[in-house]
Design an enzyme around this catalytic site. Structure first.
Site, PDB file in Angstrom:
ATOM      1  N   SER A 118       0.814  -1.217   0.000  1.00  0.00           N
ATOM      2  CA  SER A 118       0.000   0.000   0.000  1.00  0.00           C
ATOM      3  C   SER A 118       0.844   1.263   0.000  1.00  0.00           C
ATOM      4  CB  SER A 118      -0.922   0.006   1.216  1.00  0.00           C
ATOM      5  OG  SER A 118      -0.163  -0.066   2.415  1.00  0.00           O
ATOM      6  N   HIS A 139      -1.938  -2.378  -6.081  1.00  0.00           N
ATOM      7  CA  HIS A 139      -2.458  -2.118  -4.733  1.00  0.00           C
ATOM      8  C   HIS A 139      -3.976  -2.166  -4.734  1.00  0.00           C
ATOM      9  CE1 HIS A 139      -3.491   0.889  -1.355  1.00  0.00           C
ATOM     10  NE2 HIS A 139      -3.403  -0.323  -0.850  1.00  0.00           N
ATOM     11  N   GLU A 151      -4.538   0.540  -7.489  1.00  0.00           N
ATOM     12  CA  GLU A 151      -3.486   1.462  -7.916  1.00  0.00           C
ATOM     13  C   GLU A 151      -2.349   0.643  -8.531  1.00  0.00           C
ATOM     14  OE1 GLU A 151      -3.173   5.084  -4.996  1.00  0.00           O
ATOM     15  OE2 GLU A 151      -3.416   3.256  -3.812  1.00  0.00           O
ATOM     16  N   ASN A 190      -3.791   6.438  -0.427  1.00  0.00           N
ATOM     17  CA  ASN A 190      -3.422   6.524   0.984  1.00  0.00           C
ATOM     18  C   ASN A 190      -2.965   7.923   1.376  1.00  0.00           C
ATOM     19  OD1 ASN A 190      -4.043   4.119   2.301  1.00  0.00           O
ATOM     20  ND2 ASN A 190      -2.250   3.085   1.471  1.00  0.00           N
TER      21      ASN A 190
END
Length: 309
Positions: A118, A139, A151, A190
């Site tokens: 991540s 991800h 992602e 994130n």
């Protein structure tokens, strides 16, 4: 079609495996022990129960999907016929480098090796590999079988042919992909999530509002708009002149903290980790945890049904 292997059968690994099997892709799922694989099976069965209850699947689909998922505790066996491997082990650079160094020796150089990290550096992970050109980050977002976003992040040695195969597989899994074009900690999703959490922590520490009201501001305000318009499209719709003025006066007052705030640190120090320990910002007894998980799954399923139309 790619022959897919998932290394790691925890929260993300078994959910990615279910996603693939639901999409008609056969999967080898690796776990470090039989007990971990039993937990993964229970997790998949529970998720199938929810999908069947919400009429995304029929009970007759359960066996078909489960038959597409084969399990093993042997990494060598798991990748023996694979053309595409996704790693979903804990977020630890040394663990990931050790695994990919091992996979690099086990797999033919045509096999794509992907990480579900991540936020760890793809270049750093790939630096230990003999064939780094076949490495890429994919991800997935939790829960992987219900959340569309993946992602995708290459590094400087990843080939275009690998990227094409990655995007093809993810399209077959009905994912919505974004390409992160520059290596940056936390990638895109994130970083946005962390920015919101930082300001939420700041508001709580300053006593601006209760935790319930801070969460409600997102759930009943910006959260209602974000499923349709992200932050940049929202600014367009609100008027860039207005948002430029807001940015000029408000940004200087927003939190620029470089670490977790005191309340969060105290909770962690007391081993109050949230839902997994039963207490965090909120009290997570069994009934509350089940209620919140059900509400989140129901909402994600509602969006999924809309996407499928």
């Amino acid at each position: 079609m790619e022959r897919l292997t998932i290394i790691g059968c925890g929260t993300m690994g078994h959910s990615i495996a279910l996603n693939a099997a639901w999409a008609g892709i056969s999967v080898q799922l690796h776990g470090i022990s039989q007990s971990d694989l039993r937990l993964a099976d229970a997790g998949i069965q529970s998720k199938l129960d929810v999908l069947i209850k919400n009429e995304l699947l029929q009970e007759t689909d359960r066996a078909v999907i489960m038959n597409r998922i084969q399990v093993t505790t042997s990494v060598k066996d798991a990748v023996s016929t694979a053309t595409f491997v996704i790693e979903a082990i804990p977020e630890n650079m040394e663990l990931k480098q050790e695994l990919f160094k091992h996979l690099d020796t086990l797999c033919d150089d045509t096999v794509i090796l992907a990480s579900n990290t991540s936020g760890l550096s793809p270049a750093a992970i790939a630096s230990v590999m003999q064939y780094p050109q076949r490495f890429v980050v994919t991800h997935f977002w939790n829960p992987a079988h219900l959340t569309p976003l993946v992602e995708v992040l290459r590094h400087e040695k990843t080939t275009d042919a690998v990227m094409e195969r990655v995007l093809t597989l993810l399209d077959q899994m009905h994912k919505k992909t974004i390409e992160v074009k520059k290596e940056i900690p936390g990638f895109v999703g994130n970083r946005l999530q962390a920015a919101l959490l930082r300001e939420a922590q700041f508001l709580l520490e300053e006593g601006v509002a209760s935790k319930e009201d801070i969460d409600a501001a997102v759930v009943y305000g910006i959260g209602r708009r974000l499923p349709v318009t992200g932050p940049l499209a929202s600014a367009d719709m609100g008027g860039l002149d207005i948002f430029a003025a807001i940015s000029d006066y408000l940004f200087q007052d927003l939190s620029n903290a470089t670490g977790a705030f005191p309340t969060l640190k105290k909770l962690v120090a007391a081993q109050k980790f949230g839902i997994k320990s039963g207490e965090g910002y909120y009290q997570w007894n069994t009934a509350f945890a089940e209620m919140m998980n059900t509400k989140r799954e129901t909402e994600l399923i509602r969006f999924m049904k809309a996407d499928l139309k």
